[in-house]
Design an enzyme around this catalytic site. Structure first.
Site, short mmCIF file in Angstrom:
data_model
loop_
_atom_site.label_atom_id
_atom_site.label_comp_id
_atom_site.label_asym_id
_atom_site.label_seq_id
_atom_site.Cartn_x
_atom_site.Cartn_y
_atom_site.Cartn_z
N ASP A 229 0.88 -1.15 0.00
CA ASP A 229 0.00 0.00 0.00
C ASP A 229 0.93 1.21 0.00
O ASP A 229 2.10 1.11 0.39
CB ASP A 229 -0.94 0.01 1.20
CG ASP A 229 -2.13 0.95 0.96
OD1 ASP A 229 -2.02 1.81 0.06
OD2 ASP A 229 -3.15 0.83 1.65
C1 BGC Z 1 -4.87 3.44 -0.08
C2 BGC Z 1 -4.95 2.50 -1.26
C3 BGC Z 1 -4.68 3.26 -2.53
C4 BGC Z 1 -3.33 3.90 -2.44
C5 BGC Z 1 -2.95 4.71 -3.66
C6 BGC Z 1 -3.57 4.24 -0.08
O1 BGC Z 1 -3.59 5.20 0.92
O2 BGC Z 1 -5.00 2.71 1.12
O3 BGC Z 1 -6.21 1.88 -1.30
O4 BGC Z 1 -4.76 2.40 -3.63
O5 BGC Z 1 -3.32 4.80 -1.32
O6 BGC Z 1 -3.72 5.86 -3.75
#
Ligand code: BGC
Length: 747
Positions: A229
């Site tokens: 993530d």
């Molecule tokens: C989120 C993800 C997301 C990623 C990119 C993170 O903070 O938890 O779900 O895909 O950011 O934006």
């Protein structure tokens, strides 16, 4: 490009650098070897492609495009075909926009209605979440665009999401929190997974070997790549050694140097780094091969699709003969959401929509409108309230558009309570008091308490239905579309009733999943708690009858499958869609099990008087629970009921089958093993029989005289609970004999 060949030609420096992104949304190119950079973007219910500055919080601008219903709504369709249509449309759009991977679906389980990101997740039920997720992944990937299932795993709250630990037992992990991911890996064949920020039992997902290698690759056979993530990377070398491939977002502060150093000083085997690089190269190679340079996207057609899908997802929760509305009725639309609908949630999934369609716009002058409340406040505005009550009094039917405002639920923050804003509750009560024909249309990503429920005859839940939510609401209210959604989560009466109430969001960054496997309806049903609406519930303007439930065998072993079929008929006067739900119930079990569990489902379209036969195939997993003593799913032999229902509390038909478990439960015997446990062990059972044969057993009459009626059962229970060691204490054997016995039983 050939991934294996490229790997051979890469220098150690290139390999280490390649495992971090170039920037917020791209992998790195290796120009020397003709490896291009490819792009990934947020989804899951639309394309958030940022061409300017990147961010993971939905702050900076992204391209204008179409916002489909969010996952909370989609799951309520109980329809894999809805996921297929959405996945294909998004795949096409990604190709047209040259995006190689879409970051979704979100598969986390709705442990508490308070999770701020529940709108992005499917269900409290792992089977439903997994099946919907797998259908979406297959469809997206059929267009040559990789899916990225997230957030692996146990990221079920936003509080301390980046640093906290979700602590749970092995059975709960495997039975509730992993199966949806397992489904998208095994069935959906997802090319990527995003590891969660949080830790599980103290070990961060980004460096969790049990999760990223043992379970994901060894047990499930995953052959894609794992991305962090955004910003979830922890120990870099440990991460790669544990099965993590790509760090995102990367950029100037990426950790390539750290990896290089780790290989040089022997902390990380180069072979482990090679594995990660190869997984990534294969992703780029597949993306290039599947690239469709000529793809175009027709966003007007996508908007039509968004409207249709929103119509398939909405749940008619209550209807005492008021809906559908009739043309020509004098209708008042009340509430700011009628004019400015809430249709998506805040954060990384936020889609830039040029023109969301409101119900007011869709109704096109056929209704009167009054604002009713200020969506940015929870305080009642007396003037707005009075206008609304006046309008309701003069109308034949009052339709209130209510729900959670943006500020109440978002990525990054959990909700503090389960209530609607006070001003909305007050408005609904006041309107219902002057007009008995009041309909409430709900918007929001998660259940809310409904204190006025018994005072309104109809409630239609749109969830966060995407940019066409207003048009879809009008289609449903006026019967142009027959509601067919069913709840993918329980709507409890009060927050205090929820299974995780005492353990959400935890203390000091540690949340204990103390309710174990009893999540959602598994809890409410076991406790026989009243709820506002049970899991699986949803009404229609027609009704369905079920008959001829049959199985192709009444006895089977857990190595066989059983085919179940049932007839479903539309017995009303309009066309509609039934959500046929199959639950399995273990009639008697030695371990704690839910009352019933959803094991399959099907959405069936039926004309009036039409009947269709629905067929399901159940395998071992439909009857199994996860047994930590064998570290696997396990079927306890006995009778199971196969049940067909329209919700977990509306079972229409059931049929028994006998299933024999074929896995032997072997366990280590010691002095604390009880006689009862020993009886389940093949050698142990023989020993007990032999021992019982030798001992003097009092007759029933002797026993009754000594201990009273019913004593046999009590004696037996006492005996079963006696540990082996006590045979020595009671002079039945010497310690040496006990030691030898234990050794021979364990041999
Ligand atoms: C989120 C993800 C997301 C990623 C990119 C993170 O903070 O938890 O779900 O895909 O950011 O934006």
């Amino acid at each position: 490009m050939n991934a294996e060949q490229v790997l051979k030609e890469m220098t150690l420096e290139e390999k280490a650098a390649f495992c971090s992104g170039r920037d917020f949304w791209h992998t790195k190119a290796i120009e020397r070897l003709n490896v291009p950079s490819v792009m990934m973007c947020d989804g899951p219910h639309g394309l958030r492609k940022q061409e300017g500055e990147g961010d993971h919080l939905g702050i900076n601008k992204s391209i204008e495009t179409v916002c489909y219903p969010t996952a909370a709504a989609l799951a309520s369709s109980f329809d894999r075909d809805v996921m297929r249509r959405l996945g294909e449309a998004l795949g096409q759009e990604c190709q047209a926009e040259n995006v190689a991977m879409l970051l979704g679906p979100g598969l986390n389980i709705k442990r508490s209605p308070l999770c701020g990101r529940n709108f992005e997740y499917f269900s409290e039920d792992p089977t439903l979440a997994g099946e919907m997720g797998a259908a979406y992944v297959q469809a997206l990937q059929s267009k040559g665009v990789a899916a990225c299932a997230k957030h692996f795993a146990c990221n079920d709250q936003e509080t301390r999401r980046m640093s906290g630990s979700s602590n749970l037992d092995e059975r709960t992990l495997h039975e509730i929190y992993l199966p949806a991911f397992e489904a998208v890996v095994k069935k959906g064949k997802t090319r990527s997974l995003m590891c969660a920020y949080n830790a599980i039992n103290g070990e961060f997902c980004a460096e969790n070997k049990m999760l990223l290698t043992d379970i994901l690759r060894r047990d499930w056979g995953f052959d894609g790549f794992v991305v962090t993530d955004w910003g979830a990377v922890k120990g870099r070398a440990k991460g790669v050694a544990s099965g993590l491939d790509l760090e995102m977002p990367g950029g100037p502060n990426a950790t390539g140097e750290e990896l290089l150093e780790a290989v040089r000083n022997g902390e990380l085997a180069e072979a482990d780094l090679d594995k990660a690089v190869l997984n990534l190269l294969r992703f780029v190679e597949t993306a290039l091969r599947a690239r469709d340079e000529n793809a175009v996207i027709d966003r007007d057609a996508c908007r039509v699709l968004a409207r249709q899908l929103a119509g398939e997802c909405a749940v008619l929760m209550k209807n005492e003969g008021l809906l559908p509305l009739e043309a020509g009725q004098k209708v008042a639309f009340i509430g700011e959401f009628a004019d400015k609908p809430r249709y998506q949630g805040a954060g990384s999934s936020h889609i830039n929509v040029p023109h969301p369609v409101s119900a007011l716009e869709a109704a096109g002058g056929a209704v009167v409108y009054t604002r009713g409340y200020d969506a940015h406040s929870d305080k009642t505005d007396e003037a707005l309230l009075t206008q609304a009550v006046d309008a309701a009094r003069e109308a034949e039917v009052a339709v209130i558009f209510a729900g959670l405002p943006d500020a109440f639920e978002s990525e990054g923050a959990d909700r503090e309570h389960m209530r609607l804003p006070d001003n909305q509750n007050e408005l609904i009560a006041a309107v219902a008091a002057v007009n008995p024909k009041t309909v409430v249309v709900l918007h929001g990503g998660s259940p809310v308490e409904l204190p006025w429920l018994d005072r309104v005859p109809a409630v239609l839940c749109m969830y966060l239905g995407g940019e066409q939510v207003g048009a879809a609401a009008v289609d449903l209210l006026y019967g142009k579309v027959n509601p067919s959604g069913h709840l993918a989560e329980t709507w409890p009466i009060r927050l205090q009733d929820t299974p995780s109430y005492l353990n959400f969001p935890g203390d000091d960054g540690v949340v204990t999943y103390a309710e174990g496997i009893f999540v959602g309806y598994r809890y409410y049903d076991k406790k026989e708690l009243p709820v506002n609406f049970p899991f699986g519930h949803g009404l229609s303007y027609t009704s369905f009858a079920y008959s001829n439930l049959s199985v192709d065998k009444e006895k089977l072993t857990d190595r066989e499958t059983v085919t179940v079929s049932v007839d479903v008929s539309n017995v009303g006067t309009v066309a509609g869609k039934a959500a046929v739900q199959l639950y399995v119930r273990d009639v008697k079990s030695a371990v704690r099990r839910p009352l019933r569990e959803l094991r399959d489902f099907a959405k069936v379209a039926l004309q009036p008087c039409e009947t269709k036969t629905v067929t399901f195939t159940l395998d071992k997993r439909a009857f199994a629970y996860y047994e930590p003593r064998v570290h696997d799913f396990f079927v306890e032999s006995g009778e199971f009921l196969i049940e067909i229902g329209e919700s977990c509390r509306d079972i229409r038909l059931s049929k028994p089958v006998q299933v024999e478990g074929t896995t032997l439960m072997s366990f280590t015997i010691d002095a604390n093993t009880t006689i009862g446990q020993l009886m389940k062990h093949p050698k142990g059972a023989a020993f007990i029989r032999q021992m019982m044969g030798k001992s003097h057993r009092p007759s029933d009459a002797e026993q009754a005289e000594a201990m009273g009626e019913g004593s046999e059962k009590i004696m037996q229970q006492m005996m079963f609970d006696m540990p082996l060691g006590s045979l020595v204490s009671y002079g039945r054997m010497t310690s040496k004999q006990l030691k030898d016995l234990i050794a021979s039983l364990n041999a």
